[in-house]
Design an enzyme around this catalytic site. Structure first.
Site, PDB file in Angstrom:
ATOM      1  N   CYS A  73       0.910  -1.252   0.068  1.00  0.00           N
ATOM      2  CA  CYS A  73      -0.020  -0.067   0.043  1.00  0.00           C
ATOM      3  C   CYS A  73       0.912   1.215  -0.078  1.00  0.00           C
ATOM      4  O   CYS A  73       2.057   1.107  -0.613  1.00  0.00           O
ATOM      5  CB  CYS A  73      -0.820   0.010   1.046  1.00  0.00           C
ATOM      6  SG  CYS A  73      -0.193  -0.006   2.869  1.00  0.00           S
ATOM      7  N   ARG A  80      -4.011  -0.117   4.992  1.00  0.00           N
ATOM      8  CA  ARG A  80      -4.431  -1.227   4.132  1.00  0.00           C
ATOM      9  C   ARG A  80      -3.420  -2.356   4.176  1.00  0.00           C
ATOM     10  O   ARG A  80      -3.861  -3.632   4.418  1.00  0.00           O
ATOM     11  CB  ARG A  80      -4.716  -0.700   2.808  1.00  0.00           C
ATOM     12  CG  ARG A  80      -5.790   0.146   2.791  1.00  0.00           C
ATOM     13  CD  ARG A  80      -5.664   0.924   1.283  1.00  0.00           C
ATOM     14  NE  ARG A  80      -4.602   1.749   1.166  1.00  0.00           N
ATOM     15  CZ  ARG A  80      -4.341   2.570  -0.020  1.00  0.00           C
ATOM     16  NH1 ARG A  80      -5.234   2.631  -0.970  1.00  0.00           N
ATOM     17  NH2 ARG A  80      -3.144   3.437   0.169  1.00  0.00           N
ATOM     18  N   ASP A  98      -4.017 -30.719  -5.584  1.00  0.00           N
ATOM     19  CA  ASP A  98      -4.765 -30.893  -4.419  1.00  0.00           C
ATOM     20  C   ASP A  98      -3.961 -30.633  -3.182  1.00  0.00           C
ATOM     21  O   ASP A  98      -2.662 -31.278  -3.113  1.00  0.00           O
ATOM     22  CB  ASP A  98      -5.391 -32.216  -4.267  1.00  0.00           C
ATOM     23  CG  ASP A  98      -6.163 -32.492  -3.321  1.00  0.00           C
ATOM     24  OD1 ASP A  98      -6.481 -31.756  -2.238  1.00  0.00           O
ATOM     25  OD2 ASP A  98      -6.494 -33.731  -3.072  1.00  0.00           O
TER      26      ASP A  98
END
Length: 212
Positions: free
Chosen positions: A21, A27, A142
């Site tokens: 930021c 933020r 996965d």
């Protein structure tokens, strides 16, 4: 060569996310701490520890504490805000990052202008969320153990980069999170909600685990 920073191969057993930021007191800290929290909620300790989360600011207030309102908002999400110190964005932060998520398009442009082949791994947070929503999770590895978590994260970044030119935002502003610095607590709460809503699908895609 003066100013040259060698880019060494990234460790395959870890994946580093960098939030960027402006001042690194509003933020960025909110996004960093919310992401860490969500990773630990959804993954086992060992797997969660393989995804490292940091933040910095393009005009970072080096060593500064988090803004009080930002800390309050994190507390309302049940997230620890302690032991935070602002950082100015440096070349090595970009070099080390596997994924850079910025608050605005200007921050994204500044990161990319630093070089280090950052273009394909740098997005605004909301841009990355928008792209991630269009990626079929079944096409990703996965994450059944810690190693697969980092493999999945790298595959997710590659897939998002491939989609970027095809899926455009309705307006440029739609991909940005406004700066609440100096605003009342209500604006910080809005900012926190905006960041949380953007992070939820990202953390789900990274981990393969939906929020309970």
């Amino acid at each position: 060569m003066p100013g040259y920073i060698a880019v060494s191969p990234r460790p395959l057993d870890t994946f580093r996310i960098l939030f960027v930021c402006t001042g690194n007191v509003c933020r960025g800290p909110i996004a960093e701490r919310l992401t860490r929290h969500e990773l630990h909620v959804r993954l086992s300790g060992a797997a969660a520890g393989r995804i490292l989360v940091e933040s910095a600011g393009t005009w970072g207030h080096e060593g500064a504490p988090m803004e009080a309102h930002a800390a309050t908002v994190l507390g309302e999400y049940g997230v620890d805000s302690g032991d935070f110190a602002g950082r100015e964005l440096l070349d090595e932060h970009v070099v080390d990052a596997d994924l850079v998520l910025t608050a605005t398009l200007d921050h994204r442009a500044q990161v990319i202008s630093m070089g280090h082949a950052a273009g394909l791994r740098t997005f605004t947070l909301k841009e990355f969320t928008r792209l991630v929503r269009r990626i079929d999770p079944s096409t990703l590895p996965d994450p059944r153990d810690g190693g697969h978590v980092t493999e999945r994260a790298r595959a997710l970044v590659r897939a998002a980069a491939a989609l970027r030119g095809w899926l455009l935002a309705s307006t440029p502003e739609a991909d940005e999170v406004d700066d609440p610095y100096g605003a009342p607590i209500g604006m910080f709460r809005n900012c926190g909600e905006e960041i949380f809503d953007a992070l939820d699908p990202v953390v789900t895609a990274l981990t393969g685990v939906h929020r309970g």
